[in-house]
Write an enzyme that holds these catalytic residues in place. Sequence first.
Site, PDB file in Angstrom:
ATOM      1  N   HIS A  45      -9.349   4.745  -2.263  1.00  0.00           N
ATOM      2  CA  HIS A  45      -8.652   4.823  -0.964  1.00  0.00           C
ATOM      3  C   HIS A  45      -9.531   5.600   0.020  1.00  0.00           C
ATOM      4  O   HIS A  45     -10.559   6.154  -0.360  1.00  0.00           O
ATOM      5  CB  HIS A  45      -7.316   5.562  -1.148  1.00  0.00           C
ATOM      6  CG  HIS A  45      -6.251   4.690  -1.736  1.00  0.00           C
ATOM      7  ND1 HIS A  45      -5.115   4.340  -1.063  1.00  0.00           N
ATOM      8  CD2 HIS A  45      -6.178   4.078  -2.940  1.00  0.00           C
ATOM      9  CE1 HIS A  45      -4.369   3.562  -1.828  1.00  0.00           C
ATOM     10  NE2 HIS A  45      -4.996   3.385  -2.976  1.00  0.00           N
ATOM     11  N   ASP A  54       0.850  -1.200   0.000  1.00  0.00           N
ATOM     12  CA  ASP A  54       0.000   0.000   0.000  1.00  0.00           C
ATOM     13  C   ASP A  54       0.887   1.251   0.000  1.00  0.00           C
ATOM     14  O   ASP A  54       1.824   1.353   0.801  1.00  0.00           O
ATOM     15  CB  ASP A  54      -0.861  -0.060   1.282  1.00  0.00           C
ATOM     16  CG  ASP A  54      -1.967   0.975   1.302  1.00  0.00           C
ATOM     17  OD1 ASP A  54      -2.444   1.366   0.219  1.00  0.00           O
ATOM     18  OD2 ASP A  54      -2.365   1.369   2.422  1.00  0.00           O
TER      19      ASP A  54
HETATM   20  P1  13P Z   1      -8.960   4.745   5.566  1.00  0.00           P
HETATM   21  O1  13P Z   1      -8.092   5.669   6.361  1.00  0.00           O
HETATM   22  O2  13P Z   1     -10.247   5.393   5.200  1.00  0.00           O
HETATM   23  O3  13P Z   1      -9.179   3.456   6.255  1.00  0.00           O
HETATM   24  O4  13P Z   1      -8.205   4.437   4.191  1.00  0.00           O
HETATM   25  C1  13P Z   1      -7.207   3.469   4.125  1.00  0.00           C
HETATM   26  C2  13P Z   1      -6.445   3.507   2.856  1.00  0.00           C
HETATM   27  O5  13P Z   1      -6.787   4.152   1.893  1.00  0.00           O
HETATM   28  C3  13P Z   1      -5.233   2.666   2.805  1.00  0.00           C
HETATM   29  O6  13P Z   1      -4.523   2.852   1.616  1.00  0.00           O
HETATM   30  O1  G3H Z   2      -3.364   4.906   3.472  1.00  0.00           O
HETATM   31  C1  G3H Z   2      -2.653   4.674   4.458  1.00  0.00           C
HETATM   32  C2  G3H Z   2      -2.990   3.535   5.341  1.00  0.00           C
HETATM   33  O2  G3H Z   2      -4.036   3.888   6.197  1.00  0.00           O
HETATM   34  C3  G3H Z   2      -1.769   3.054   6.054  1.00  0.00           C
HETATM   35  O3  G3H Z   2      -1.487   3.796   7.190  1.00  0.00           O
HETATM   36  O4  G3H Z   2       0.952   4.217   6.854  1.00  0.00           O
HETATM   37  O5  G3H Z   2      -0.103   4.469   9.122  1.00  0.00           O
HETATM   38  O6  G3H Z   2       0.212   2.196   8.102  1.00  0.00           O
HETATM   39  P1  G3H Z   2      -0.010   3.664   7.855  1.00  0.00           P
HETATM   40 ZN    ZN Z   3      -4.624   4.863   0.873  1.00  0.00          ZN
END
Ligand code: 13P
Ligand code: G3H
Ligand code: ZN
Length: 339
Positions: A220, A93
């Site tokens: 996202h 991600d």
């Molecule tokens: P949320 O913060 O809405 O859960 O989105 C998560 C996300 O887009 C991770 O890439």
């Molecule tokens: O889009 C981001 C995700 O919510 C991941 O969050 O980088 O704190 O693990 P993080």
């Molecule tokens: Zn994201």
Amino acid sequence: MIVTTKDLFRHAYGKYAIGAYNINNLEQIVGLFRGNLGKSKENSDPSDVTASAPFIIQISRGSRSYTDKAFLEGMIRTADEVFPDAIFAVHLDHGTEEVCYDCINSGFYSSVMIDASHEEFAKNIEITKKVVDKAHAKGIVVESELGQLGGVEEDIVGSVKLTAPAQAAEFIAKTGVDSLAVAIGTSHGAFKFSGKQGLHFDVLEKIQKAIPKDFPLVMHGSSSVPHEWVERINNAGGKLKDASGVDEKQYLPAAKLGVTKINIDTDGRLVWCAIHREHFRDKPEDFDLRPAGKEFMQAYAEYIKHKNSMLGSSGQLESVRKSLAGSGGKSCGCGCGCK
Ligand code: 13P
Ligand code: G3H
Ligand code: ZN
């Protein structure tokens, strides 16, 4: 069984969305697998499979550096053995170019996201194309992002950061990317909207019309930040004022317009926070981590089951299995037509 996101999108496109859930630790992984297989507890009733769903495990850079990234791989491989019916993709991600290459070379990830959305359009294309070429050479698929997600303080409606449909078409053609994350009104975290805003379906519709037929889109910032969980946190000592998220009833209409992957991280954090706060509030004499951990795994599994029912992915697992068997069981994201 680990497959590519492309394998999952082919089955889901236009009908439902696949939940893409971020994980960081063992309890989240166990809750996630149980929830997607329709079981909330250890030794659950085997007939309880109506909610069984394909899913995507998301690993962020923060998750990779929380402990050693190798732990994540070990735990996920073990979960794959413990839950042999599961069908899922392992996805990086919000990767940088460097982290994408590390994941591509690791042989573990079936999908990576290169996020160069903060760069100029031409630079975003250039970086994405480089990652796509390296990933496809190894049968790994790539998600990229165009546009920028808003924050609660921004005027999202008038923002130039929403994805421009014509640019989306050009971006896909020039990069060869497999799926595209679009900015259509959501933002990351627990504080998405100040009023009654929602998704910009008008923009999504225009994007879908402008890009190639059946091209998968990604949303996202899609946690719904349920009022019930926020209230539980606040009643147990938390202070999450004005938290709000995406209306879950908007997931399926978005899926019908080509959104095949819906990213959810914040909601899982809220469940974790509520369960642990309540546990130690109600049992102040307790200092054992396992009882709270068990409560969390069960609550998270239930939450995932619920989420999948809103995404429309519940009950799709066996049909996905058949469609994969129909393609010779091959999982390849190289675009070489080997399916
Ligand atoms: P949320 O913060 O809405 O859960 O989105 C998560 C996300 O887009 C991770 O890439
Ligand atoms: O889009 C981001 C995700 O919510 C991941 O969050 O980088 O704190 O693990 P993080
Ligand atoms: Zn994201």
